[in-house]
Design an enzyme around this catalytic site. Structure first.
Site, short mmCIF file in Angstrom:
data_model
loop_
_atom_site.label_atom_id
_atom_site.label_comp_id
_atom_site.label_asym_id
_atom_site.label_seq_id
_atom_site.Cartn_x
_atom_site.Cartn_y
_atom_site.Cartn_z
N ASP A 1 36.38 43.07 38.97
CA ASP A 1 37.36 43.11 40.05
C ASP A 1 36.90 42.14 41.15
O ASP A 1 35.79 41.61 41.11
CB ASP A 1 37.58 44.54 40.59
CG ASP A 1 38.95 44.67 41.29
OD1 ASP A 1 39.58 43.64 41.58
OD2 ASP A 1 39.38 45.82 41.55
C1 BGC Z 1 42.31 44.91 43.00
C2 BGC Z 1 42.72 44.59 41.58
C3 BGC Z 1 43.51 43.32 41.54
C4 BGC Z 1 42.64 42.23 42.12
C5 BGC Z 1 43.26 40.86 42.06
C6 BGC Z 1 41.64 43.72 43.67
O1 BGC Z 1 41.47 43.91 45.03
O2 BGC Z 1 41.46 46.03 43.00
O3 BGC Z 1 43.46 45.66 41.05
O4 BGC Z 1 43.93 43.03 40.25
O5 BGC Z 1 42.34 42.53 43.46
O6 BGC Z 1 44.21 40.71 43.03
#
Ligand code: BGC
Length: 720
Positions: A248
Site C-alpha cells: 500500500d
Molecule cells: C489506500 C489504498 C489505495 C492506495 C492507492 C492508499 O492510501 O489504502 O487502498 O489503493 O492508497 O491510492
C-alpha cells in the site's frame, strides 16, 4: 520464453525500476521512465499523458517495457456506482460484475490498466470510514461479491478490450483496526484470521485476481508489508499465488514508523524478504536494493522472481503488443447504458428499514403536495461517495431533480434544505423546513453524511446522524405529517434517536451518479426495494463489534434472561439481573440485523426440506423451501441459507451464511428454492489450523434475514 529472455537483458537498476510505482505528476517521471526506473505509474488518468508515458517507456527506454497504469477505480470511473457497501446490499453478483465491467471499460479508455479493487476486508466496525469501501461483515457474502468484481474488472481474458487487472486488498485484517480508527493496530488470532478474514481473499485468488495489496496496518505485531506469515506462508505457500503483490501507499517506508525496522534500508529488506514485489509511492527499493545485494542480504534470485511476476502481468495484459489507448475505440463515457446499469445498482442497493402503515410507496394520486427537506436531497457531489475520484458532479442526477422529473405538475414539490450540511449545528433554516412540511401532505427528508465523512482516514467515534440533523427531524416530525427518511451515508449510522420519529426509512448509502432516478422510482413504487443489509446496524456505538455470526458463549442471552437498565429494582442484588451476555442499556440484538430489508410486498417461507437428514463426508445436501409472494406487488427477495455447526473443535458461530439467491415473484406466485451444500463447504480451521469438516449435528435455515427461524436439522455421520 520471452519474459525470461527479457529479464536476462535487464540491468539491476532496470529490475528495481520494474518494482517501483511512481505517482503521476510527481518527480521527473519522463526521465525516470526513459532510464527504466519506473515499472508503474499511479494516478495519471489523462489519456494523452498516459499514451505519452507509454511512448517514452516503449520507444525511449532501453528495453521498451510498457507501464502498468494504476488507479483506484473502486465504484465506477466516470459513471459512479454505489459505494461498495451499497453494492453489497444488492446481494446481486450479476449487477456487481456488470458495474465493475463498466468501470473497467471507462477506465481503460483513459489508459488505466490496473485497479486497486476489490477491497475485501471484512469489517464489523462502522466507525471505520473504510467500511464504505468494504463489502460488509460476512466472509461468504464478501467473498462471492468480491469474486464478481474481479470477474467484472478482468473480463474473460486480461488482454481483452476493456479488461483491467484487479487487486485484492488489503491483505490482511485491516478491517479490524482497533476502535475503528484507520491505520490502527490489528490483533486477530490465527484461527479467526483463517476462518473469517482470509476467506474472501482466497475466493479472490480462486477467481483469478491478478494482484494483491499488503495493508497499512500491523497484524499481531508484524506490519502486513513485512508479514512473513501472510505473504509467504499463506499467500505463496498454501495458496500458491503466482501473481504479484504491491505494497500500500508508502507502507514499506512506514515499516520504520511502526517501529518494526530502524530505517528505510531495513524496511526494503523486510519487504523484499516476504515478497512484496512492487513498492507503491515510496522509494526504499530504489534507494537501497543495490546496497542490500552488495552486502549479500538480498539475493539476485529474489529480485528476479519479483520482476518476473510483474513482467508476466504486463504480458498477460497484452501491453507489449498494445501499450497505447485510443479512446475512440471505447464506448462513450457516462453513456445511457452505463447510466442505466448505475441506476439498477443504486436501486437494488437501497434497503427499506422501516415502513409503518405502508407509508411507502407514495402515490401520486393521493398526494397534492410533497415537502423535500435535507442537505443531501440535491447535492450531486455528495451522493457519489468516498471514491468518486473521477466522477463529475454535473453528471449526477439528484433526488430533487428526479422527483421534479417524475412528478411533473401532478404533485407540488416544495423544497427546503433545512440545514446547510449534514454537520451543521446552525438551525436558522429549520423554520422554513417546518413551514413547508406543514403546508404539504407528506415529507421526504434526505439526511445522512457527506462523502468526506467516510472512506480512508475518515472515521467517526460517534456514528449518530452528524450535526443537528436529528433536531431538524424532531422539529419536522412535530408537524405530525408522514415522514420518510432517506439516508445517504457511507456507513451504518446509529438511528436510535430518530427512528421512532419517522414513518419510513430507506437506507440508500452513497448511491452514485444515478441516485435520483433510482430512489424516486422506489419512493413512488415503480419498483420495490430489494436490498438487504450486508452489515448489522448497532443500536449504540458501545455494541461494536456486533455481527450476526457471533459465538454462542457459555451464557447466551435470550429475551427471557436479560434486564433493561430502566427495570432494575432498588438495592438489586448482584445475581438478580440475568447472568447472560448482554448490555444493560442496549440488550444483545442489533437495531437491524444482517440480511434484513423490507419490501413493498411480503414474502412467506414455508416447508423447509432436506434431500437427506443423514449424510456422509463428501456428500452434497440439497435444501429446499417454498417462497411465496403473499403481498400485493411484484418484488425481488434475497433468499438466504444459514447453517450452524453445533459442536466444533473450535467454537462455531451461531449462524453462518452459506448461500443466497435473488428471486423475483409476482403477487401470489411461489417458487421452490433449492440450495446445494457440499460437506466441504462446512469446513473450518480447527485448533491445529487444519481445514476440516467435522461430522456431527447441524442446523440449517432458509429465510429473508439472518434472524430467520425456519429451521431444519441434519447430521454428518462418521464413516465406519
Ligand atoms: C489506500 C489504498 C489505495 C492506495 C492507492 C492508499 O492510501 O489504502 O487502498 O489503493 O492508497 O491510492
Amino acid at each position: 520464453m520471452r519474459i525470461k529472455e527479457l529479464l536476462s537483458q535487464m540491468t539491476l537498476a532496470e529490475k528495481i525500476g520494474q518494482m517501483s510505482q511512481v505517482n503521476g505528476g510527481s518527480w521527473n517521471l519522463h526521465q525516470g521512465i526513459r532510464e527504466g526506473k519506473v515499472g508503474s505509474v499511479i494516478n495519471e488518468v489523462n489519456v494523452e499523458t498516459v499514451n505519452e508515458l507509454q511512448r517514452v517507456a516503449m520507444e525511449e527506454s532501453r528495453l521498451g517495457i510498457p507501464l502498468l497504469i494504476g488507479r483506484d477505480v473502486i465504484h465506477g470511473f466516470k459513471t459512479i456506482f454505489p459505494i461498495p457497501l451499497g453494492q453489497a446490499a444488492s446481494w446481486n453478483p450479476k449487477l456487481i460484475k456488470e458495474g465493475a465491467r463498466i468501470a473497467a471499460v471507462e477506465a481503460s479508455s483513459a489508459g488505466v490498466n490496473w485497479t486497486f479493487a476489490p477491497m475485501i476486508d471484512i469489517t464489523r466496525d462502522p466507525r471505520w470510514g473504510r467500511i464504505a469501501e468494504s463489502l460488509g461483515e460476512d466472509p461468504y457474502l464478501c467473498g462471492e461479491l468480491g469474486a464478481a468484481m474481479v470477474a467484472g474488472f478482468q473480463g474473460d481474458e486480461l488482454n481483452g478490450k476493456g479488461a483491467i487487472a484487479a487487486c485484492a486488498k488489503h491483505l490482511a485484517g485491516y478491517g479490524a483496526v482497533e476502535s475503528g480508527m484507520d491505520y490502527n493496530t490489528v490483533n486477530i488470532p490465527e484461527n479467526e484470521l483463517r476462518n473469517v478474514y482470509l476467506r474472501p481473499f482466497k475466493k479472490a485468488l480462486d477467481a483469478g485476481v491478478a494482484t494483491f495489496m499488503s495493508s497499512f496496518s500491523d497484524l499481531n505485531g508484524v506490519p502486513a508489508s513485512a508479514n512473513e506469515f501472510l505473504m509467504k506462508q499463506v499467500l505463496r505457500k498454501e495458496w500458491d499465488f503466482k501473481g504479484f503483490v504491491v505494497s500500500d501507499w508508502e507502507s514499506i517506508k512506514e515499516l520504520s514508523v511502526h517501529g518494526f525496522t530502524a530505517n528505510d534500508k531495513e524496511s526494503a529488506l523486510a519487504a523484499v524478504n516476504v515478497g512484496i514485489d512492487m513498492e507503491m509511492a515510496s522509494r526504499t527499493y530504489t534507494d537501497h536494493m543495490g546496497a542490500l545485494l552488495d552486502e549479500g542480504k538480498v539475493q539476485l534470485q529474489q529480485i528476479d522472481d519479483m520482476v518476473l511476476n510483474i513482467l508476466k502481468l504486463k504480458f498477460q495484459l497484452g501491453l507489449f503488443e498494445n501499450p497505447y489507448t485510443n479512446p475512440s475505440e471505447f464506448p462513450r463515457l457516462v453513456n445511457a447504458q452505463h447510466l442505466q446499469a448505475a441506476k439498477a445498482s443504486a436501486q437494488e442497493s437501497c434497503v427499506l428499514l422501516k415502513n409503518d402503515r405502508q407509508t411507502l410507496p407514495l402515490s401520486k394520486q393521493h398526494l397534492n403536495s410533497l415537502a423535500v427537506i435535507g442537505p443531501l436531497a440535491d447535492d450531486g457531489y455528495e451522493q457519489m461517495g468516498t471514491w468518486g475520484f473521477d466522477g463529475v458532479s454535473r453528471h449526477s442526477h439528484t433526488c430533487l431533480q428526479a422527483l421534479h422529473a417524475q412528478l411533473g405538475d401532478e404533485v407540488e414539490v416544495r423544497w427546503a434544505r433545512g440545514i446547510e450540511t449534514s454537520r451543521s449545528k446552525n438551525q436558522d433554516e429549520f423554520a422554513q423546513a417546518v413551514q413547508i412540511a406543514q403546508q404539504s401532505d407528506a415529507v421526504l427528508m434526505f439526511v445522512g453524511e457527506e462523502s468526506i465523512l467516510s472512506g480512508e482516514a475518515h472515521c467517526r467515534a460517534d456514528i449518530d446522524l452528524p450535526g443537528h440533523q436529528a433536531e431538524l427531524i424532531e422539529q419536522v416530525a412535530a408537524t405530525g405529517k408522514p415522514i420518510v427518511l432517506v439516508v445517504l451515508a457511507g456507513r451504518p449510522l446509529t438511528l436510535g434517536r430518530v427512528i421512532d420519529k419517522v414513518d419510513a426509512v430507506l437506507y440508500a448509502w452513497h448511491p452514485g451518479t444515478m441516485a435520483g432516478p433510482a430512489i424516486a422510482e422506489l419512493l413512488f413504487g415503480v419498483e420495490s426495494p430489494s436490498g438487504k443489509l450486508p452489515v448489522s446496524f448497532p443500536r449504540a456505538v458501545g455494541q461494536i463489534p456486533i455481527y450476526y455470526a457471533k459465538k454462542n458463549t457459555g451464557r447466551p442471552p435470550s429475551h427471557d434472561n436479560i434486564t433493561h437498565i430502566d427495570e432494575i429494582d432498588g438495592n438489586a442484588v448482584q445475581t438478580s439481573l440475568g447472568m447472560s451476555s448482554f448490555h444493560l442499556d442496549a440488550g444483545f440484538t442489533p437495531l437491524f440485523p444482517f440480511g434484513f430489508g423490507l419490501s413493498y410486498s411480503q414474502f412467506e417461507y414455508t416447508d423447509i426440506k432436506l434431500s437427506n437428514s443423514h449424510i456422509s463426508l463428501g456428500d452434497t445436501l440439497h435444501i429446499y423451501a417454498t417462497l411465496r409472494n403473499v403481498g400485493a406487488v411484484e418484488a425481488q427477495e434475497v433468499v438466504q441459507l444459514y447453517i450452524r455447526d453445533l459442536v466444533g473443535n473450535v467454537t462455531r458461530p451461531v449462524k453462518e451464511l452459506k448461500g443466497f439467491q435473488k428471486i423475483r415473484l409476482k403477487p401470489g406466485q411461489d417458487q421452490t428454492v433449492n440450495f446445494s451444500l457440499h460437506t466441504d463447504e462446512l469446513a473450518f480451521f480447527n485448533q491445529k489450523m487444519q481445514e476440516l469438516t467435522e461430522p456431527g449435528d447441524f442446523h440449517v435455515w432458509i429465510g429473508g434475514s439472518s434472524d430467520t427461524e425456519l429451521r431444519s436439522e441434519f447430521t454428518i455421520g462418521v464413516d465406519e
